[in-house]
Design a protein around this motif. Structure first.
Motif, PDB file in Angstrom:
ATOM      1  N   VAL A 479       0.824  -1.215   0.000  1.00 11.05           N
ATOM      2  CA  VAL A 479       0.000   0.000   0.000  1.00 11.05           C
ATOM      3  C   VAL A 479       0.858   1.264   0.000  1.00 11.05           C
ATOM      4  CG1 VAL A 479      -1.682   1.321   1.312  1.00 11.05           C
ATOM      5  CG2 VAL A 479      -1.925  -1.166   1.107  1.00 11.05           C
ATOM      6  N   LEU A 480       1.893   1.288   0.859  1.00 14.19           N
ATOM      7  CA  LEU A 480       2.703   2.500   0.989  1.00 14.19           C
ATOM      8  C   LEU A 480       3.704   2.612  -0.161  1.00 14.19           C
ATOM      9  CD1 LEU A 480       3.463   2.486   4.816  1.00 14.19           C
ATOM     10  CD2 LEU A 480       1.652   3.691   3.588  1.00 14.19           C
ATOM     11  N   PRO A 481       3.989   3.836  -0.636  1.00 12.49           N
ATOM     12  CA  PRO A 481       4.890   4.023  -1.800  1.00 12.49           C
ATOM     13  C   PRO A 481       6.361   4.049  -1.398  1.00 12.49           C
ATOM     14  CG  PRO A 481       3.992   6.134  -1.143  1.00 12.49           C
ATOM     15  CD  PRO A 481       3.367   5.109  -0.209  1.00 12.49           C
ATOM     16  N   ILE A 482       6.847   2.947  -0.776  1.00 15.59           N
ATOM     17  CA  ILE A 482       8.258   2.956  -0.365  1.00 15.59           C
ATOM     18  C   ILE A 482       9.105   1.981  -1.173  1.00 15.59           C
ATOM     19  CG2 ILE A 482       7.733   3.680   1.993  1.00 15.59           C
ATOM     20  CD1 ILE A 482       8.087   0.782   2.868  1.00 15.59           C
ATOM     21  N   GLU A 483       8.470   1.165  -2.046  1.00 16.38           N
ATOM     22  CA  GLU A 483       9.188   0.248  -2.926  1.00 16.38           C
ATOM     23  C   GLU A 483      10.200  -0.605  -2.133  1.00 16.38           C
ATOM     24  OE1 GLU A 483      10.883   2.316  -6.216  1.00 16.38           O
ATOM     25  OE2 GLU A 483       8.943   2.969  -6.983  1.00 16.38           O
ATOM     26  N   ALA A 484       9.674  -1.257  -1.071  1.00 16.85           N
ATOM     27  CA  ALA A 484      10.541  -2.079  -0.218  1.00 16.85           C
ATOM     28  C   ALA A 484      10.632  -3.489  -0.765  1.00 16.85           C
ATOM     29  CB  ALA A 484       9.992  -2.093   1.213  1.00 16.85           C
ATOM     30  N   GLY A 485      11.821  -4.063  -0.671  1.00 16.34           N
ATOM     31  CA  GLY A 485      12.031  -5.444  -1.064  1.00 16.34           C
ATOM     32  C   GLY A 485      13.292  -5.975  -0.418  1.00 16.34           C
ATOM     33  N   GLY A 486      13.318  -7.288  -0.144  1.00 19.20           N
ATOM     34  CA  GLY A 486      14.503  -7.870   0.456  1.00 19.20           C
ATOM     35  C   GLY A 486      14.191  -9.209   1.097  1.00 19.20           C
ATOM     36  N   THR A 487      15.079  -9.622   2.006  1.00 24.01           N
ATOM     37  CA  THR A 487      14.914 -10.890   2.713  1.00 24.01           C
ATOM     38  C   THR A 487      15.074 -10.658   4.211  1.00 24.01           C
ATOM     39  OG1 THR A 487      17.261 -11.497   2.663  1.00 24.01           O
ATOM     40  CG2 THR A 487      15.939 -12.076   0.737  1.00 24.01           C
TER      41      THR A 487
END
Length: 617
Positions: A479-487
């Motif tokens: 939902v939030l526009p932070i473009e988070a990704g990882g492990t």
């Protein structure tokens, strides 16, 4: 007697024909001239650039980039299509933001046929100041040429003129050599002249190459150490200095940037200089001018014993210090030294001064990048959690940044107590180790956001299930526009009465498997895992797993920087890590983590490394 001014002059068509014949240029591609056209297009960010030379009522284009056909194939422009003729006639630059709005130029067919809208041109001259043509930048859209762009175009025109002069000198040398063959009596005199011309040609070529190399090499630097590393090789062709040093302006001092590849360098003995120090470099900074020390006698007479001692240890006799001017202020000083006494001529001084401009641009850019990297490192390290005090369990963490200072990672660890289930009861402990995708300021800031969101998701969802918290994090990231990704691995440790097993509950989002060492020395991999977390993934099902941890069990979590390196298979690295944990698992946790880092992180890792270890008492 005062030297005559040799500024640009229009001259005659006959003189130009003779000079161009000597330069060997015609309406055919010339690699050297094409190189200047490419540099103009790259530095000024224009779609078309020309090296245009006047010849018998038309213009030849030995250097060209971006013209349409048929002009590109012909390498000539008729008088009607040439705006360079105004530069040749006046001997002055021609800079126009929009040719279509210029009363003198708007009717030129070059607008329609060549797409020539914005136009900038600097004169190209021979050694006598005769205008041969122009170095031109062309844009298909109106634009306002700023002072930096015009300065770059002027510098490139000067280098191109130097190249033309070198060719002319070389042709003249060949002509002189033919004369030598006709008369033995004049042979020695002509030979001496040819050698002089050759030296001048080589010197001029070195100077022109330096400016071209500086514009290319220094545009690619990434930090002050990188700038310092390139300086000696860059300036080696001009005067062959023994030493090239870089000092940058600090708070009431000059800070020396030592050679990063020479840890034993003498220059490391004096890394800072007060602004009032009696050193040539400090004087160049104070007086905002180039300072030249011709020999040791002048150094002893004008400067401090400390300065004399340093230059003696560096083995220098002649020193030249040039101020490095940025766009808004003085950035530092370029120090150049020679072991033997060296006379810096007018041409060499001018070339070094021009080169110092490119070096100053590189220093200004490097300082900006270094400052951003430093801020990101501080941000990242500030977000690493202080480990909680836990009387009933041992806990220790280790963080090692990447070997490359410019690789700012999103690796983190976290550990905190949950609210106790009842009054007087021991509280459970939440632990997390994670890695955000990327190596920049964005990765560091996203790491802080994800860390906080995961904490909140855990505390908001009793009984604090790791899988439930990860599911809430997935929903928030979508939902939030932070473009988070990882492990990451998110786990809960539930305490038990002394002498009985604790319970480990964990959920793994695509992270390297944690390692578990039991009291008998056996090491297990907790390989169960789900997909990584990413804002673009939908409907990810998060699972969690449980394991009893007998007293004396050691749990090790880590990030991929420990086991992923180019020359090593990740499975082999994890097996090596398990062996280290098996052999050294009884050691105190801080010592264990140092052992693991010392063995696994050699050579220094290309990525950040986080280690988190816990031991059930």
């Amino acid at each position: 007697m005062a030297q005559q001014d040799r500024g640009p002059r229009a001259g005659s068509d006959t003189a130009r024909r003779r000079v161009l014949r000597l330069a060997g240029l015609s309406a055919a591609p010339d690699p050297g001239m094409d190189r200047f056209a490419r540099l103009v297009a790259r530095l000024l960010r224009v779609p078309a650039a020309l090296v245009s030379l006047a010849e018998d009522g038309h213009q030849i284009l030995p250097g060209m980039l971006g013209l349409p056909e048929p002009w590109a194939g012909r390498r000539t422009l008729p008088h009607s299509h040439s705006l360079c003729r105004f530069v040749v006639a006046s001997g002055q630059p021609l800079v126009v933001s929009d040719v279509r709005a210029d009363d003198r130029l708007r009717t030129s067919p070059a607008v329609a046929d060549l797409g020539m809208v914005a136009f900038g041109a600097m004169p190209l001259t021979d050694g006598e100041g005769l205008v041969l043509g122009a170095l031109c930048a062309i844009d298909h859209e109106p634009r306002t040429w700023d002072a930096g762009e015009l300065a770059d175009l002027e510098d490139l025109a000067a280098a191109c003129s130097a190249e033309l002069c070198l060719r002319i000198l070389s042709a003249q040398r060949r002509s002189a050599q033919k004369v030598l063959e006709t008369a033995r009596a004049a042979a020695e005199r002509a030979r001496g002249e040819a050698e002089r011309l050759e030296r001048e040609a080589q010197t001029g070529l070195d100077h022109a190459e330096l400016l071209l190399k500086a514009s290319e090499e220094l545009a690619q630097t990434s930090g002050l150490e990188d700038v310092r590393r390139r300086l000696h090789d860059l300036l080696a062709g001009v005067g062959k200095p023994s030493y090239v040093g870089l000092l940058v302006v600090g708070q009431d001092e000059l800070r020396r940037i030592p050679d990063p590849d020479d840890a034993s360098s003498v220059e490391r003995e004096v890394l800072t200089l007060p602004t009032g120090a009696a050193f040539p470099s400090a004087r160049a900074m104070r007086e905002r001018r180039t300072v030249f020390v011709p020999d040791r006698e002048a150094l002893v007479a004008g400067y401090s014993p400390e300065a004399v001692g340093l230059f003696d240890r560096l083995g220098l006799t002649t020193v030249m210090c040039l101020p490095l001017w940025g766009s808004r202020a003085l950035l530092g000083v370029l120090a150049i030294g020679w072991a033997k006494q060296h006379e810096v001529g007018f041409t060499e001084r001018a070339t070094l001064t021009a080169a110092s401009g490119y070096i100053a641009q590189a220093v200004e850019r490097a300082q900006y990048l270094d400052e951003r990297i430093s801020v990101a490192r501080q941000l990242q390290e500030a977000m690493l959690t202080d480990l909680p005090l836990a009387n009933s369990i041992e806990i220790s963490a280790f963080y090692q940044p990447a070997a490359d200072d410019h690789m700012i990672g999103g690796d983190w660890y976290d550990a905190y107590h949950l609210p106790p289930a009842s009054s007087g009861a021991d509280s459970s402990l939440m632990i997390t180790v994670g890695d955000i995708t990327g190596h920049d300021m964005h990765a560091a800031t996203v790491m802080g956001q994800v860390r906080s969101m995961l904490r909140q998701a855990t505390l908001d969802h009793p009984p604090h299930s790791p899988a439930t918290a990860l599911t809430a994090l997935d929903a928030t990231c979508a939902v939030l526009p932070i473009e988070a990704g990882g492990t990451l691995v998110h786990a809960r440790l539930d305490p038990a009465p002394p002498g009985t097993p604790w319970t480990l509950t964990w959920s793994n989002a695509g992270h390297p498997p944690p390692l578990l060492r039991t009291p008998d020395g056996r090491v297990d991999l907790l390989e169960e895992h789900d997909p990584l977390f990413h804002h673009a993934l939908e409907n990810v099902s998060r699972t969690e797993h449980r394991r009893e941890l007998p007293p004396g069990t050691t749990l090790l979590l880590y990030t991929d920087g420990l086991v992923e390196q180019r020359a090593r298979d990740i499975d082999t690295a994890i097996t090596q890590l398990a062996g280290l944990l098996n052999r050294h698992g009884n050691r105190p946790l801080p010592e264990l983590l140092r052992q693991i880092s010392g063995r696994m992180a050699q050579p220094p890792p290309e990525d950040d490394v986080v280690l988190l270890a816990l031991r059930i008492p």
